[in-house]
Scaffold this motif. Structure first.
Motif, mmCIF file in Angstrom:
data_model
loop_
_atom_site.group_PDB
_atom_site.id
_atom_site.type_symbol
_atom_site.label_atom_id
_atom_site.label_comp_id
_atom_site.label_asym_id
_atom_site.label_seq_id
_atom_site.Cartn_x
_atom_site.Cartn_y
_atom_site.Cartn_z
ATOM 1 N N LYS A 168 57.626 -65.288 -37.839
ATOM 2 C CA LYS A 168 58.246 -64.774 -36.626
ATOM 3 C C LYS A 168 57.256 -63.973 -35.806
ATOM 4 C CE LYS A 168 61.599 -64.933 -33.987
ATOM 5 N NZ LYS A 168 60.574 -64.801 -32.944
ATOM 6 N N ALA A 169 56.081 -63.716 -36.327
ATOM 7 C CA ALA A 169 55.047 -62.971 -35.601
ATOM 8 C C ALA A 169 53.705 -63.593 -35.979
ATOM 9 C CB ALA A 169 55.091 -61.489 -35.949
ATOM 10 N N THR A 170 53.378 -64.685 -35.301
ATOM 11 C CA THR A 170 52.243 -65.506 -35.720
ATOM 12 C C THR A 170 50.934 -64.734 -35.716
ATOM 13 O OG1 THR A 170 53.387 -67.410 -34.762
ATOM 14 C CG2 THR A 170 51.057 -67.686 -35.293
ATOM 15 N N ARG A 171 50.639 -64.032 -34.623
ATOM 16 C CA ARG A 171 49.358 -63.331 -34.535
ATOM 17 C C ARG A 171 49.281 -62.182 -35.545
ATOM 18 N NH1 ARG A 171 48.940 -60.796 -29.516
ATOM 19 N NH2 ARG A 171 46.771 -60.331 -30.050
ATOM 20 N N ALA A 172 50.385 -61.481 -35.741
ATOM 21 C CA ALA A 172 50.381 -60.391 -36.721
ATOM 22 C C ALA A 172 50.152 -60.930 -38.127
ATOM 23 C CB ALA A 172 51.697 -59.622 -36.655
ATOM 24 N N ASP A 173 50.791 -62.046 -38.460
ATOM 25 C CA ASP A 173 50.577 -62.629 -39.788
ATOM 26 C C ASP A 173 49.175 -63.216 -39.912
ATOM 27 O OD1 ASP A 173 52.933 -61.893 -40.938
ATOM 28 O OD2 ASP A 173 53.885 -63.864 -40.866
ATOM 29 N N LEU A 174 48.644 -63.731 -38.814
ATOM 30 C CA LEU A 174 47.263 -64.232 -38.838
ATOM 31 C C LEU A 174 46.279 -63.100 -39.127
ATOM 32 C CD1 LEU A 174 45.308 -66.571 -38.397
ATOM 33 C CD2 LEU A 174 45.548 -66.222 -35.931
ATOM 34 N N GLU A 175 46.499 -61.951 -38.524
ATOM 35 C CA GLU A 175 45.637 -60.800 -38.807
ATOM 36 C C GLU A 175 45.801 -60.335 -40.250
ATOM 37 O OE1 GLU A 175 43.273 -59.797 -36.806
ATOM 38 O OE2 GLU A 175 43.943 -61.397 -35.448
ATOM 39 N N PHE A 176 47.015 -60.453 -40.781
ATOM 40 C CA PHE A 176 47.248 -60.098 -42.183
ATOM 41 C C PHE A 176 46.470 -61.034 -43.105
ATOM 42 C CE2 PHE A 176 49.632 -60.343 -46.168
ATOM 43 C CZ PHE A 176 49.812 -59.006 -46.471
ATOM 44 N N VAL A 177 46.465 -62.327 -42.768
ATOM 45 C CA VAL A 177 45.689 -63.295 -43.559
ATOM 46 C C VAL A 177 44.215 -62.888 -43.596
ATOM 47 C CG1 VAL A 177 44.843 -65.680 -43.569
ATOM 48 C CG2 VAL A 177 47.278 -65.227 -43.237
#
Length: 547
Positions: free
Chosen positions: A351-360
């Motif tokens: 639901k928050a692609t960029r935030a999860d991408l930064e988490f990755v």
């Protein structure tokens, strides 16, 4: 900020459905599954049953094909700080979205999914912000505090949706949200006692015996409710019970003596719940998901590593894989590396692609993924996972968070821009590449382009023609698609598993159900739970409580 909600009231018609509300003493007491089981049990008796949940908070959603465009107006005025670019979509104006739990309950009833079954859906984008969906269509993003102010304006649409369902059915089973006695939420409540009072509903209170303290939880609710709210409670059900009912009997007597509410039954722990789609990815936080049973004497299982990101969504995409003998799903938690022994790594929806991408990136998983591919492994991205696999993800309007752009993982030659109308599409097609039937749905706001699209994962043929879907890297080791539910299509799932590793053994599951019948296993679980409820509860008495 505008807070006007427009909807078209239902035409005048006599109400014919009995209605009963099922509230819980807390979240995760099993309300959703209990409602699904009751839906199937009463439907098996020949009644027309419909589920309803006024407000659901979940990033696991499903597509319904009756979106009410008269409700779907933007909450935001230009310059208000919200996203004034979110407008009613015209790509598929008949499609909307509802919570996954209500989709399962509709299935239990044998009914088509309807946006009126879940008129308000909240999809968390951070700890304090969520996307608000009204009757299937996106309104915009709201903070938790702003949403509390908005909720009373949603009540007319909630009541209207309940009325519409009531005109279609013999029985409407209404699921509450969380705990029905949260005093700090009561003034703006649209999903528990606020709704019960507004719609004049009888209430069945459900407590969870497995976590302990069920007597105190029930008594605490009575203490916190007003006199009129207490009078609505028709009885108590103790859920997730393990042990000897005779041992619990004194507690049941004490509850009835202290509250005046009869204990309607003890619902035994239902092991088959693991064969049903989970309502939310929060279930992954409660306990580790059980891995699939491996066939006796089978070769080394195919290991699929799923990256557990904070805002992952539609995790039920992976349930059919988890149910496969010969497959083991490993949920990679924060701080863990991707196992070197994994055959496939998966980036699920978000639901928050960029935030999860930064988490990755923060976990170092971007390095692990590149090493995984270099060493011969495979990577799959589903929906937002597909977006993350590309070169760049842009969100210029701040639809999922702060405006900006994030560098992708660079495993596919793609770029994504989040914006425009949300694409909602129910899918039943034949994939001409694999030759398999594919069912599922699309639900996303991003638009993706790039050279990798010239190598599609799927070619979906329908009566309206054929279209390419998804992308595959030149070496065939990285692939992604916007289609949710791909792996529930049995033939396609088995074709894909053989592609991932040719020596995988496909056979009968541990419960005797064939692995090429995932949907049949879901049906069997619903029927088994309905049969259990016929024993554990007096369904005739529960029918009599509804009015």
């Amino acid at each position: 900020m505008k807070e006007t909600v427009i909807f078209t009231p239902a035409p005048d018609a006599p109400r014919r459905a009995r209605r009963l509300m099922i509230q819980g003493t807390s979240s995760d007491v099993g309300k959703s599954l209990l409602v699904a089981g009751l839906c199937r049990a009463f439907a098996n008796r020949g009644w027309v049953v419909r589920p309803f949940k006024a407000q659901n908070m979940s990033n696991n959603a499903a597509v319904a094909v009756d979106a009410d465009l008269s409700s779907a107006v933007s909450l935001y005025a230009p310059g208000s700080g919200g996203n004034d670019a979110m407008k009613v979509g015209d790509e598929r104006p008949d499609c909307g979205e509802i919570g996954r739990a209500q989709a399962l309950q509709a299935r239990a009833c044998g009914a088509e999914r309807s946006v009126h079954m879940n008129p308000v859906l909240l999809k968390p984008e951070s700890d304090i912000d969520c996307q608000v969906v009204l009757r299937g269509r996106v309104l915009g993003r709201q903070s938790a505090s702003a949403y509390q102010t908005l909720k009373p304006a949603l009540m007319p649409a909630v009541l209207d949706s309940l009325e519409r369902l009531s005109q279609q059915a013999d029985l409407v089973l209404i699921e509450g949200a969380g705990s029905g006695a949260e005093a700090y939420l009561r003034a703006q409540d649209i999903s528990n006692m606020g709704l019960a009072e507004a719609a004049d509903l009888p209430v069945m209170l459900v407590g969870d015996e497995s976590r302990g303290g069920v007597s105190a939880a029930v008594l605490g609710h009575r203490l916190l409710w007003s006199v009129s709210e207490r009078a609505r409670v028709a009885g108590v059900v103790v859920n997730k019970f393990r042990g000897d009912p005779a041992v619990f009997a004194p507690a049941g007597d004490a509850i009835q003596t202290a509250t005046g509410w009869p204990v309607l039954g003890l619902v035994r722990w239902f092991d088959g719940a693991t064969r049903l789609p989970q309502e939310d990815s929060l279930a992954l936080d409660v306990a580790a998901r059980a891995t699939s049973p491996t066939l006796a004497g089978a070769a080394k299982p195919l290991t699929i590593a799923v990256l557990r990101t904070p805002r992952m969504a539609n995790t039920d995409d992976l349930d059919p894989l988890e149910a496969e003998p010969g497959v083991v799903l490993h949920w990679v938690q924060a701080g863990e590396p991707i196992p070197r022994a994994a055959d496939v790594a998966v980036l699920a929806g978000s639901k928050a692609t960029r935030a999860d991408l930064e988490f990755v990136r923060a976990q170092g998983w971007h390095h692990d993924l590149h090493a995984h591919v270099r060493q011969g492994g495979r990577v799959v991205g589903l929906c937002a996972g597909l977006q993350m696999l590309g070169r760049m993800v842009r969100d210029p309007l701040g639809i999922e968070g702060a405006p900006g752009e994030s560098e992708g993982l660079g495993l596919l030659d793609l770029d994504t821009e989040i914006g425009g109308d949300k694409r909602l599409l129910d899918l039943d097609a034949v994939d001409s590449i694999s030759g398999c039937r594919v069912t599922g749905y699309e639900m996303h706001m991003g638009r993706t382009q790039g050279a990798a699209l010239a190598r599609p994962w799927l070619r979906l043929a329908q009566a309206t023609g054929e279209r390419a879907e998804g992308a595959v890297s030149a070496d065939g080791r990285v692939m992604g698609s916007y289609v949710h539910g791909l792996f529930a299509s049995d033939d396609f799932r088995h074709h894909w598993l053989k592609q991932m590793r040719g020596d995988i053994v496909l056979g009968a599951a541990g419960d005797g159900a064939p692995v090429n019948a995932y949907e049949a296993r879901v049906e069997a679980a619903l029927n088994a739970f309905a049969a259990q409820l016929e024993v554990d509860l007096d369904l005739d008495a529960i029918w009599a409580l509804a009015r």
